[in-house]
Write an enzyme that holds these catalytic residues in place. Structure first.
Site, PDB file in Angstrom:
ATOM      1  CB  THR A  30     -14.103  -5.338 -63.570  1.00 33.48           C
ATOM      2  OG1 THR A  30     -14.827  -6.098 -62.581  1.00 33.48           O
ATOM      3  CG2 THR A  30     -13.257  -4.263 -62.889  1.00 33.48           C
ATOM      4  CB  CYS A  34     -15.163 -12.247 -56.989  1.00 29.90           C
ATOM      5  SG  CYS A  34     -14.238 -11.223 -58.131  1.00 29.90           S
ATOM      6  CG  ASP A 444     -27.466 -46.306 -33.222  1.00 30.28           C
ATOM      7  OD1 ASP A 444     -27.384 -47.123 -34.144  1.00 30.28           O
ATOM      8  OD2 ASP A 444     -26.490 -45.913 -32.547  1.00 30.28           O
TER       9      ASP A 444
END
Length: 494
Positions: A30, A34, A444
Site C-alpha cells: 500500500t 503506520c 539529598d
C-alpha cells in the site's frame, strides 16, 4: 530496534502501543507507514518492512496512515536516554536548530563536520538532518491546519516552509491529502465529537505519551515550586511563560488519562514546533516507563513503591539556564524560600508579558539580564551571592553552555569547577535541566530519609553503591524515593 524483525512483527501483530515511536511499519503493497499499534488489520509479514523514523519512511516514498497517524507518535525514548552525538543531534533537531541555523549550525553545536553528522544520522535513522527536519515541519503544518483557522499561507510560513508550493507538495506527499482536505476532515471530526470551541489566539493539541504515566509527582513538583509571575496552577492546568527563538509564549498543560492537553499562545507561530518540543521535554513524555519500572522493580525494596504508583516521570524544565539559577537559589533552603528568592529576581529583571487568560506576568530573566545584578541587593548569604554571580557570569558569556544538547559529563565537570557547586547542585541540574536519566542525589535529605525508611543504606556512599543496580534510571528512582514523603511536590494541587 527496527532491525529485530521478529520482535517488530510481534509488536505489530499484538498492536503494542509501547513500541510507538521506537520504529515504524512500512507496508510494501500500500506504500503506507503506520505505528505498531495501528488499529487496522496487520499486513502480511512478507509485506512489512521496518524503519527507524518517520523521516526514513517518507524519504523511502511511504505516506502516513490516516487511521493511526504515525507522525503523532511519542518520540523515541532513546534520544533522551543517551548522550552520544546522534541523540544530541535528535534533541537539537526537535528543538528546531536545523530550521534556524541549518545543518552547519547543527554540526557546529555538536563539534562535528556536516559530513560526519549526515553519516551518523543516516546510519542510525535512515535519514539525514534535512529529511528529519522536513518530517517535523510536516507534522507542525498538520497541527496548524487541524487546530487553527489560519490561512494556509500563514500555516506554511509558521511551519517553516520556504514557499506555498513546497508546503502543498509536502503535505500531499506525506499525508496523501491536500491541506484543505486535512482541514475539512478535522472540522468534521470536531463537530462529531462536540469539541470545545477554539479560543482565539491559542492553539490546542494533545501531547501523547507511553502509559503508564503518574501525574502526581510530575505536575505536583512543577506546581509546588512554581515561581510567581512565571508559573501557576490554574483550573487544573500547569501554566508558564516561555522564552522562544522568535518571540514569547504561554502554555497551559492539563493531565488527562491518555494524553496531556496543551494550549499554546505564541507571539510568533514559527515557534510552535519548538514550544511543543520543550513542553514534551519538561514533562518527560518520551520516556519508556515499562523499561524504567522493570529495572527498578528488580530491587525488592523499591518494587513496592513502583507497584503502588508506576509510571513516574522526571519533572524537567523548558530552560536549562533558568533552572540552574533556581537550583542555586534553592540551596539549603525550603521550597517556599526558593520561590520567594526567584520571584524577587523575576520582578526586578524579568521581561513583562501579557496573559489575558491568567495571572502570569513575566518571563524568567535571561542570564544576560541577570549579569548586571547587584549582589548586595540579594537577600542571600555572602557565599550564595558569589555562587549565583559566578554562575550567571559563566552562562552570560557562553563559557558554560547548558541545554538539551549538553554533554552530560562535560557539563558536570564545568559546574563542579564553579564556586559553591557541590554534588547536590550539580546532580539536580544534570537531572532536571540536562535530562540525564541516571543523575542521582544520594546526599539529598528527602532521598536519605526515604532510604532509611525502606531499609536501604542512608549514607551517600553506601546508597550510591546500592543504587548501582538501578542504573541507568537512578533519576527515576529518586522520584519514587521522594514520593514516600507527604511534601506537596508529590501531589496534584486541589
Amino acid at each position: 530496534m527496527h532491525t529485530d524483525t521478529e520482535r517488530c512483527v510481534r509488536a505489530v501483530q499484538s498492536k503494542d502501543a509501547r513500541f510507538d515511536g521506537w520504529f515504524f511499519t512500512a507496508v510494501l503493497t500500500t506504500r503506507i507507514y503506520c505505528r505498531p499499534s495501528c488499529p487496522a488489520v496487520p499486513p502480511k509479514v512478507e509485506n512489512m518492512t521496518f524503519l527507524p523514523s518517520a523521516a526514513a519512511c517518507q524519504q523511502a516514498g511511504f505516506r502516513a496512515c490516516k487511521r493511526c497517524r504515525p507522525d503523532t507518535s511519542p518520540g523515541s525514548p532513546e534520544w533522551n536516554a543517551r548522550a552520544d552525538a546522534v541523540a544530541r543531534a535528535m534533541r537539537l533537531i526537535q528543538d528546531g536548530v536545523v530550521d534556524r541555523e541549518g545543518v552547519p549550525g547543527l554540526a557546529a553545536r555538536l563539534g562535528y563536520s556536516t559530513r560526519q553528522v549526515e553519516r551518523q544520522l543516516n546510519a542510525e535513522l535512515g535519514a539525514g538532518p534535512l529529511a528529519l527536519a522536513r518530517a517535523q515541519r510536516a507534522q507542525t503544518a498538520r497541527l496548524l491546519i487541524e487546530t487553527s483557522e489560519l490561512p494556509m499561507g500563514d500555516v506554511a510560513f509558521a511551519a517553516g516552509f520556504a514557499s506555498i508550493r513546497t508546503f502543498n507538495d509536502t503535505v500531499r506527499e506525506v499525508f496523501a491529502l491536500s491541506p484543505s482536505e486535512l482541514r475539512d476532515r478535522s472540522v468534521k471530526a470536531s463537530r462529531n465529537k462536540n469539541a470545545p470551541p477554539r479560543i482565539p489566539g491559542t492553539i490546542s493539541l494533545r501531547l501523547p505519551f507511553r502509559t503508564p504515566l503518574n501525574p502526581d509527582n510530575l505536575f505536583g513538583h512543577l506546581a509546588a515550586t512554581a515561581v510567581p509571575g512565571v508559573e501557576e496552577w490554574r483550573d487544573g492546568a500547569y501554566r508558564r511563560t516561555l522564552r522562544l527563538p522568535h518571540g514569547t509564549g504561554i502554555v497551559a498543560l492539563t493531565p488527562q488519562p491518555d494524553h496531556i492537553g496543551c494550549r499554546l499562545a505564541l507571539t510568533d507561530l514559527r515557534d510552535l514546533t519548538i514550544a511543543i518540543s520543550r513542553c514534551r521535554w519538561m514533562l518527560d513524555l518520551d520516556a519508556d516507563p515499562e523499561a524504567v519500572d522493570e529495572q527498578l522493580r528488580s530491587d525488592p525494596l523499591l518494587a513496592p513503591l513502583v507497584d503502588k504508583a508506576p509510571g513516574r516521570r522526571v519533572p524537567r524544565t523548558v530552560d536549562a539556564a533558568e533552572f540552574a539559577v533556581r537550583a542555586v537559589l534553592g540551596q539549603q533552603v525550603s521550597t517556599a524560600a526558593a520561590r520567594t528568592h526567584a520571584a524577587r529576581l523575576v520582578t526586578a529583571y524579568g521581561e513583562r508579558v501579557e496573559d489575558p487568560l491568567g495571572g502570569l506576568t513575566h518571563l524568567f530573566p535571561s542570564p544576560q539580564a541577570l549579569a548586571g545584578l547587584d549582589p548586595e541587593s540579594l537577600a542571600l548569604p555572602r557565599s550564595r551571592r558569589a555562587t549565583l554571580t559566578g554562575l550567571v557570569s559563566a552562562l552570560a558569556d557562553g563559557s558554560l553552555p547548558l541545554g538539551i544538547d549538553s554533554d552530560w559529563d562535560a557539563a558536570r565537570a564545568q559546574l563542579s569547577a564553579l564556586p559553591g557547586f557541590g554534588p547536590w547542585t550539580t546532580e539536580v541540574i544534570a537531572m532536571r535541566a540536562l535530562g540525564d536519566p541516571d543523575a542521582f542525589l544520594p546526599s539529598d535529605l528527602g532521598v536519605r530519609r526515604a532510604a532509611r525508611g525502606l531499609g536501604l543504606p542512608s549514607t551517600p556512599s553506601a546508597l550510591t553503591e546500592r543504587a548501582a543496580g538501578w542504573r541507568p534510571w537512578r533519576a527515576y528512582a529518586v522520584q519514587y524515593l521522594w514520593a514516600t514523603d507527604s511534601h506537596p511536590i508529590n501531589h496534584l494541587p486541589v
